[in-house]
Design a protein around this motif. Structure first.
Motif, PDB file in Angstrom:
ATOM      1  N   GLY B 101      -5.415  10.715   7.631  1.00  0.00           N
ATOM      2  CA  GLY B 101      -6.028  10.989   6.333  1.00  0.00           C
ATOM      3  C   GLY B 101      -5.923   9.839   5.355  1.00  0.00           C
ATOM      4  N   MET B 102      -5.375   8.731   5.799  1.00  0.00           N
ATOM      5  CA  MET B 102      -5.278   7.562   4.915  1.00  0.00           C
ATOM      6  C   MET B 102      -6.223   6.486   5.451  1.00  0.00           C
ATOM      7  N   THR B 103      -6.679   5.602   4.568  1.00  0.00           N
ATOM      8  CA  THR B 103      -7.635   4.594   5.012  1.00  0.00           C
ATOM      9  C   THR B 103      -6.924   3.561   5.888  1.00  0.00           C
ATOM     10  N   ALA B 104      -7.732   2.747   6.578  1.00  0.00           N
ATOM     11  CA  ALA B 104      -7.175   1.700   7.440  1.00  0.00           C
ATOM     12  C   ALA B 104      -6.261   0.795   6.607  1.00  0.00           C
ATOM     13  N   LEU B 105      -6.743   0.437   5.411  1.00  0.00           N
ATOM     14  CA  LEU B 105      -5.946  -0.434   4.544  1.00  0.00           C
ATOM     15  C   LEU B 105      -4.636   0.238   4.142  1.00  0.00           C
ATOM     16  N   GLU B 106      -4.708   1.523   3.798  1.00  0.00           N
ATOM     17  CA  GLU B 106      -3.492   2.233   3.398  1.00  0.00           C
ATOM     18  C   GLU B 106      -2.483   2.292   4.538  1.00  0.00           C
ATOM     19  N   ASN B 107      -2.987   2.469   5.763  1.00  0.00           N
ATOM     20  CA  ASN B 107      -2.102   2.479   6.921  1.00  0.00           C
ATOM     21  C   ASN B 107      -1.299   1.180   6.990  1.00  0.00           C
ATOM     22  N   LEU B 108      -1.982   0.073   6.734  1.00  0.00           N
ATOM     23  CA  LEU B 108      -1.301  -1.217   6.805  1.00  0.00           C
ATOM     24  C   LEU B 108      -0.377  -1.417   5.607  1.00  0.00           C
ATOM     25  N   MET B 109      -0.698  -0.777   4.488  1.00  0.00           N
ATOM     26  CA  MET B 109       0.177  -0.881   3.311  1.00  0.00           C
ATOM     27  C   MET B 109       1.467  -0.080   3.526  1.00  0.00           C
ATOM     28  N   VAL B 110       1.333   1.085   4.155  1.00  0.00           N
ATOM     29  CA  VAL B 110       2.517   1.897   4.424  1.00  0.00           C
ATOM     30  C   VAL B 110       3.480   1.117   5.335  1.00  0.00           C
ATOM     31  N   ALA B 111       2.902   0.347   6.254  1.00  0.00           N
ATOM     32  CA  ALA B 111       3.740  -0.414   7.187  1.00  0.00           C
ATOM     33  C   ALA B 111       4.614  -1.422   6.451  1.00  0.00           C
ATOM     34  N   GLN B 112       4.172  -1.867   5.271  1.00  0.00           N
ATOM     35  CA  GLN B 112       4.951  -2.856   4.526  1.00  0.00           C
ATOM     36  C   GLN B 112       5.884  -2.178   3.521  1.00  0.00           C
ATOM     37  N   HIS B 113       6.192  -0.922   3.785  1.00  0.00           N
ATOM     38  CA  HIS B 113       6.966  -0.108   2.855  1.00  0.00           C
ATOM     39  C   HIS B 113       8.257  -0.793   2.386  1.00  0.00           C
ATOM     40  N   ASN B 114       9.064  -1.246   3.341  1.00  0.00           N
ATOM     41  CA  ASN B 114      10.386  -1.757   2.949  1.00  0.00           C
ATOM     42  C   ASN B 114      10.289  -3.006   2.076  1.00  0.00           C
ATOM     43  N   ALA B 115       9.384  -3.910   2.438  1.00  0.00           N
ATOM     44  CA  ALA B 115       9.208  -5.107   1.622  1.00  0.00           C
ATOM     45  C   ALA B 115       8.699  -4.726   0.233  1.00  0.00           C
ATOM     46  N   LEU B 116       7.752  -3.783   0.195  1.00  0.00           N
ATOM     47  CA  LEU B 116       7.170  -3.395  -1.091  1.00  0.00           C
ATOM     48  C   LEU B 116       8.168  -2.608  -1.942  1.00  0.00           C
ATOM     49  N   MET B 117       9.023  -1.820  -1.285  1.00  0.00           N
ATOM     50  CA  MET B 117      10.035  -1.073  -2.038  1.00  0.00           C
ATOM     51  C   MET B 117      10.934  -2.042  -2.797  1.00  0.00           C
ATOM     52  N   ARG B 118      11.343  -3.103  -2.113  1.00  0.00           N
ATOM     53  CA  ARG B 118      12.186  -4.112  -2.775  1.00  0.00           C
ATOM     54  C   ARG B 118      11.416  -4.740  -3.926  1.00  0.00           C
ATOM     55  N   ALA B 119      10.160  -5.098  -3.658  1.00  0.00           N
ATOM     56  CA  ALA B 119       9.365  -5.778  -4.683  1.00  0.00           C
ATOM     57  C   ALA B 119       9.126  -4.884  -5.887  1.00  0.00           C
TER      58      ALA B 119
END
Lengths: 446, 277
Positions: B101-119
């Motif tokens: 239910g998430m877009t292709a781009l969102e799927n790839l954004m979720v994958a960067q969760h840990n890096a983005l959480m820190r940021a």
């Protein structure tokens, strides 16, 4: 709905004879009527009552029974004809581009228009205290709905005990204000923090549970909080509740007829409506804060992780997402907003008791979220308006309003099984944001 | 040898009650190489994967992952999400597990969760829209865009992942795993259900992941054309034990492998194995 319908060619029965359709409809109606007859023969057909000396008196009501069965028969035929007119399941409506663009415009305009109207409600209905009170009530449920939406709609965790956090927030404010004389503006964040803490406390034991089991434990948690409040008499006053809760002040200026009150300071004549209007804008601000934070959170990694969790927990683990903290933050965030709403409830009522925090409240808020379309902010607001406002609207119908409510629910089940606004808006896009159909979006598994 | 191997599995065993799914398995995967794990159905390949990626706790044995900087991690001591977060091991699944239910781009954004959480300063900086968060988010979108371009899905970035064709979903899942910036990428049957043209595209993608991104790949695959074409090293399993290993050519000619795949009839087996190359 306007426009012609296009049916997939395979779905259309090749020149199905009218006779067989009529026979099918008749058969279906007959079966429905038969089921109604069996059901209602005891419920409506026979009326029982206790006589003056305690003996059983009963009498039959066959005309009413016959009327009911006839109504079911006719209703079944009407529903089938309606279905026939609509076309088979999977019919695609071809909407002319002009209508389509108009609909898109309406969809975009509805949220701002609704917001502007809400801001103007106290101006338009200044003289009608009833409308203002109803507005405050609706906004309280909008806020509760938005809060629960974080847990149920985004993270996909079914929470049947949301009222517990509402209660924690309300009692936090009530007890802190009456015992320590803390002002509303200090207690508001405290109530939120305390409710969030309870959210985490609930979150820990239920982390391993899914689906039905999660629902049952959260339900129990809601009841436990209520029972503790009832029985811990020395602190909470038990069933008597807490009374004399201070009214909110406009940053220290009370809204009273006293010399230091707002009316006196502004040099205008005091009116009790001032406080109602103030409360209206207060809950509006709180609800909008909830909305703003939720929209922001959805676009942050934590919000995306919530939605990813709802979609597929195993994949989340494989991507290095900490499921435990992600679930706990969802519980805590939802609980915090519930706590804010609870504090507002306490200050508005001036008196709270455990009776305000029954399971029915949890069910109502959950119904709002589900009705609105899980995850949709606008849908939840519309659903709260329909559920709370609509319920009041039909007050004149007396005992029939439950019936109206039931019919509305059935209609919604047929045409909008995923809520008023079922589709999902992406949180990030490269070229253009296109709504994702509800068929693809998961509902979560616990 | 030790320096060059990214993953060394020693005496790995996995028992489910009385059933021994993996029995005393030892093998190594070399750095920046593609190691294939093959074997007939039920040989225990996916169980090995689940042990390596932390979904199962092995009954015995050790799995050591050595990073480029010499940092060694015992995978059997980590659990759950930490395998991906700390050990940098990413995986895909036999039956695709995208977020439909998430877009292709969102799927790839979720994958960067840990890096983005820190940021995002654990969400707080992100909530107030701090500039550092904005640049981090932009970088994350750039990385996702880069991968979408690599797998040829840039024009479908805003489509729901569940709406993509099967082959695209397979590639998107690999791209999503790569967005976690892994040291070791574990692929569970990436070519399953792909046609010949898509398989060839997949081989190309995996080779470029190895060569351009310096990732090591561990691969379970039934499609022998893919295995033979791209693997640097092949480990063959049957009934939970290793029966052969070596270069694709060596393995292909090994009578034990042929016997495992097609029973005792070696001639028939040879014919099938050769038609696969």
């Amino acid at each position: 709905m306007t426009g012609e319908r296009v049916t997939a060619p395979t779905l259309e029965p090749a020149s199905a004879s009218r006779g067989s359709i009529a026979a099918f409809i008749f058969k279906k109606a007959l079966i429905s009527a038969l089921v109604a007859l069996v059901l209602f023969s005891l419920m409506i057909g026979i009326r029982t009552e206790a006589g003056p000396t305690g003996q059983l008196i009963y009498w039959t009501r066959f005309p009413e029974l016959a009327g009911m069965v006839a109504a079911v028969f006719a209703g079944s035929i009407a529903v089938e004809l309606l279905r026939l007119w609509w076309g088979p399941v999977g019919t695609v409506m071809v909407v002319p581009p002009k209508v389509q663009s108009a609909l898109a415009l309406a969809r975009r305009a509805i949220a701002p228009l609704l917001l502007i109207f809400t801001f103007l409600v106290p101006v338009i209905f200044y003289q009608q205290r009833y409308i203002l009170d109803l507005g405050i009530l609706v906004l309280t449920y909008v806020m509760l709905g938005w809060g629960l939406n974080v847990v149920v709609g985004l993270a996909g965790l079914l929470d049947l005990g949301y009222v517990a956090f509402y209660a924690v927030g309300a009692y936090s404010y009530a007890l802190l204000a009456t015992n320590f004389g803390l002002s509303f503006w200090i207690c508001l964040p405290l109530a939120g923090i305390l409710a969030a803490l309870w959210g985490v406390m609930l979150g820990f034991p239920v982390l391993r549970l899914r689906g039905d089991y999660l629902a049952i434990v959260t339900l129990a948690f809601g009841e436990i909080i209520r029972l503790v409040i009832i029985n811990w008499q020395s602190l909470t006053g038990g069933p008597n509740g807490v009374s004399g809760i201070p009214r909110p002040t406009l940053f220290g200026i009370p809204l009273t007829p006293a010399d230091d009150g707002l009316a006196a300071k502004l040099g205008i004549e005091f009116s009790p409506t001032h406080r109602i209007v103030f409360l209206f804008y207060l809950i509006l601000a709180l609800a909008l804060l909830t909305n703003w934070v939720t929209i922001r959170l959805r676009r942050l990694p934590i919000g995306r992780a919530w939605e990813a969790l709802r979609e597929d927990e195993v994949a989340c683990r494989a991507l290095g997402i900490n499921i435990t903290t992600t679930k706990l933050t969802a519980f805590a965030t939802g609980a915090m907003f519930g706590g804010f709403a609870g504090a507002f409830f306490a200050t508005r009522q001036g008196f709270i008791s455990p009776e305000s925090f029954t399971f029915q409240e949890s069910a109502l808020v959950l119904a709002i979220v589900v009705l609105g379309g899980m995850g949709s902010q606008l849908g939840v607001a519309l659903a709260a308006l329909a559920m709370i406002g609509g319920f009041e609207l039909f007050r004149g119908l007396d005992q029939y309003r439950m019936l109206v409510f039931g019919v509305a629910m059935v209609l919604l089940m047929i045409w909008r099984p995923r809520g008023l606004i079922g589709h999902r808006a992406p949180t990030v896009y490269l070229e253009h944001s296109q709504a994702i159909s509800s068929d693809l979006v998961k509902e979560g598994h616990g | 040898m030790r320096v060059n191997c990214i993953l060394s599995v020693d005496h790995l065993s996995m028992r489910f009650g009385g059933i021994v799914a993996v029995n005393d398995l030892s093998f190594t995967a070399e750095r920046r190489k593609i190691t294939a794990l093959i074997g007939p159905n039920g040989a225990g390949k996916t169980t090995v994967f689940n042990c390596i990626t932390g979904f199962y706790k092995p009954s015995g044995g050790t799995m050591r992952l050595t990073h480029d900087d010499g940092r060694a991690i015992q995978l059997e001591r980590l659990n759950d999400f930490r395998i991906s977060k700390q050990a940098k091991v990413a995986r895909t699944f036999q039956n695709i597990r995208l977020f439909p239910g998430m877009t292709a781009l969102e799927n790839l954004m979720v994958a960067q969760h840990n890096a983005l959480m820190r940021a995002s300063g654990l969400t707080f900086l992100g909530l107030i829209g701090a500039p550092s968060w904005r640049t981090a988010e932009k970088r994350a979108i750039d990385l996702a865009t880069l991968w979408l371009k690599r797998i040829g899905l840039l024009d479908r970035a805003d489509d729901a992942a569940g709406n993509l064709p099967y082959g695209d979903q397979r590639r998107l899942e690999i791209a999503r795993a790569m967005c976690t910036e892994p040291a070791l990428l574990c692929l569970d049957e990436p070519a399953a259900g792909l046609n010949a043209r898509e398989s060839a595209g997949l081989s190309e993608l995996l080779l470029s992941i190895r060569d351009d991104h310096g990732a090591s790949i561990l691969l379970i695959e039934h499609d022998m054309s893919v295995v033979m074409e791209i693997s640097d090293h092949v480990v063959v399993m049957d009934y939970g034990v290793k029966i052969a290993e070596g270069s694709p050519r060596e393995v292909r000619d090994d009578p034990r492998v042929i016997a495992a795949y097609l029973g005792a009839d070696e001639e028939e087996a040879i014919a099938v194995m050769e038609s696969g190359t």
